[in-house]
Design a protein around this motif. Structure first.
Motif, PDB file in Angstrom:
ATOM      1  N   VAL A  68       0.702  -1.016   0.064  1.00 16.88           N
ATOM      2  CA  VAL A  68       0.339  -0.070   0.170  1.00 16.88           C
ATOM      3  C   VAL A  68       1.108   1.265  -0.135  1.00 16.88           C
ATOM      4  N   TYR A  69       0.195   2.194  -0.347  1.00 20.45           N
ATOM      5  CA  TYR A  69       0.814   3.247  -0.801  1.00 20.45           C
ATOM      6  C   TYR A  69       0.028   4.447   0.474  1.00 20.45           C
ATOM      7  N   GLY A  70       0.887   5.944   1.014  1.00 20.10           N
ATOM      8  CA  GLY A  70       0.345   7.547   1.739  1.00 20.10           C
ATOM      9  C   GLY A  70       1.249   8.144   1.222  1.00 20.10           C
ATOM     10  N   MET A  71       0.649   9.051   2.002  1.00 24.36           N
ATOM     11  CA  MET A  71       1.536  10.497   1.885  1.00 24.36           C
ATOM     12  C   MET A  71       1.614  11.222   3.232  1.00 24.36           C
ATOM     13  N   GLN A  72       2.083  11.346   3.392  1.00 26.68           N
ATOM     14  CA  GLN A  72       1.908  13.180   4.526  1.00 26.68           C
ATOM     15  C   GLN A  72       1.357  13.877   3.779  1.00 26.68           C
ATOM     16  N   VAL A  94       0.087   4.083 -11.203  1.00 27.59           N
ATOM     17  CA  VAL A  94       1.275   3.283  -9.993  1.00 27.59           C
ATOM     18  C   VAL A  94       0.647   2.276  -9.301  1.00 27.59           C
ATOM     19  N   GLY A  95      -0.437   2.930  -8.842  1.00 36.58           N
ATOM     20  CA  GLY A  95      -1.050   2.142  -7.826  1.00 36.58           C
ATOM     21  C   GLY A  95      -0.868   0.155  -8.131  1.00 36.58           C
ATOM     22  N   PRO A  96      -1.734   0.018  -9.206  1.00 37.10           N
ATOM     23  CA  PRO A  96      -2.135  -1.198  -9.456  1.00 37.10           C
ATOM     24  C   PRO A  96      -0.874  -1.411  -9.972  1.00 37.10           C
ATOM     25  N   ASN A 148       6.083  -2.695   2.943  1.00 38.50           N
ATOM     26  CA  ASN A 148       4.819  -3.533   2.256  1.00 38.50           C
ATOM     27  C   ASN A 148       3.671  -2.472   3.177  1.00 38.50           C
ATOM     28  N   HIS A 149       4.484  -1.272   3.004  1.00 40.21           N
ATOM     29  CA  HIS A 149       3.540   0.081   2.764  1.00 40.21           C
ATOM     30  C   HIS A 149       4.506   1.204   2.623  1.00 40.21           C
ATOM     31  N   PHE A 175      -3.721   4.618   1.557  1.00 43.76           N
ATOM     32  CA  PHE A 175      -4.204   3.743   2.025  1.00 43.76           C
ATOM     33  C   PHE A 175      -4.069   5.310   3.209  1.00 43.76           C
ATOM     34  N   TYR A 176      -2.826   5.919   3.618  1.00 44.48           N
ATOM     35  CA  TYR A 176      -2.979   6.372   4.390  1.00 44.48           C
ATOM     36  C   TYR A 176      -2.726   8.057   4.279  1.00 44.48           C
ATOM     37  N   LEU A 177      -3.525   9.245   4.899  1.00 41.48           N
ATOM     38  CA  LEU A 177      -2.965  10.424   5.066  1.00 41.48           C
ATOM     39  C   LEU A 177      -2.681  10.537   6.479  1.00 41.48           C
TER      40      LEU A 177
END
Length: 326
Positions: free
Chosen positions: A21-25, A320-322, A295-296, A61-63
């Protein structure tokens, strides 16, 4: 350290098994001169909310939202003084998003009594429908820590105790906290968090102490300042320490180099440390991190305007995500 069996015996996994999964600050909410873009300096809640909603729709996935209360004058030129309050901003984001997790990245936990922190964080978890991820760290600014807590030299010990106490307060309405820094007895905390048995706790930091803390107390790890070439060694150290405590599973993340995804006719002459190119090129580089055991992934985009930042965010999620999902 406090009793290291507190969390690994009761691990809360956040990232689905077998997934990346991927997130961002989020930009805007922290404006250190070390990384703030020119467009962020004129931006505010409208732009912050717009980016959060685009990321939510793009499958992030997250912020994440940072945590600093007061910046000493000696560091203001580098760190700036604009740091949105973490819990207030996450609560606001809970109403602006519907799917993405909300991450405190990272909360300087020992600057609050664990019961105060549990109250604030459990409320965010309730308001967001169980989407909270608690990211915690020990802090690095002596003047700020001394002002709010005292005894900066003992911040690691304070943080160990506070993390264990927070986990207990999440799972027990009337937690018995032995102290010595944060004792409490017979004091009830509600509302209770939605996520059961509790919200996940990720530990931030790359120092030996932070890695030990993650192994002993963390559901997840998000290093800070770790170079790509140093990541395998740190992951191995974390896993070895974790194995000594029973080998409970753990979510492992990293902060990716700045990204610029080529879209349409847009181009930009950027420094060599920026990951730039098409979706396949970006995904290939990120998969190198996955092969190391991550994994993240925390990503940050290069952009010259809020419009371009939103374009980068949406394109990353769609293209990119897929390529990272399996």
């Amino acid at each position: 350290m406090t009793d290291p069996a507190v969390l690994p015996a009761d691990v809360v996994r956040t990232v689905p098994d077998g997934q990346v999964v991927y997130g961002m600050q989020l930009p805007i909410q922290s404006q250190s001169t070390l990384y703030v873009a020119d467009w962020e300096k004129q931006a505010g809640p409208a732009e912050l909310g717009r980016i959060a909603q685009v990321a939510d729709e793009a499958g992030f996935f997250y912020l994440g939202v940072c945590d600093h209360t007061a910046i000493p004058a000696r560091l203001a030129d580098a760190m700036g003084t604009i740091w949105y309050d973490t819990t207030a901003t996450l609560g606001w984001l809970a109403a602006r998003t519907t799917r993405t997790h909300l991450l405190s990245h990272v909360l300087i936990l020992a600057q609050r009594h664990p019961l105060r922190a549990a109250k604030e964080l459990a409320t965010i978890d309730l308001l967001s429908g169980g989407r909270l991820i608690v990211g915690v760290g020990a802090g690095h600014v002596p003047e700020e820590y001394e002002l709010l807590t005292g005894d900066f030299a003992q911040r690691g010990r304070h943080t160990d105790e506070a993390v264990a106490a927070l986990a207990l307060a999440f799972t027990t309405e009337f937690p018995e906290l032995p102290g010595p820094r944060f004792p409490a007895s017979g004091m009830g905390i509600a509302p209770r968090p939605v996520r059961q048995p509790r919200p996940p706790i990720w530990i931030g930091g790359s120092s030996p102490a932070a890695i030990r803390r993650t192994a002993a107390y963390g559901d997840g790890w998000l290093p800070q300042g770790t170079r790509r070439r140093d990541l395998p060694e740190q992951i191995a150290r974390l896993r070895n320490l974790r194995d000594e405590l029973g080998g409970a599973p753990i979510d492992i993340g990293t902060i990716v180099e700045p990204i610029y995804l080529a879209t349409g006719t847009r181009s930009w002459d950027l420094p060599g440390y920026v990951l730039q190119g098409g979706a396949d090129e970006i995904a290939s580089s990120l998969r190198e991190l996955v092969f190391m055991g991550v994994n993240h992934l925390q990503v940050r985009f290069m952009a010259r305007s809020v419009e371009e930042f939103c374009e980068q965010t949406a394109a990353f999620g769609a293209e990119v995500g897929p390529l990272l999902a399996g």
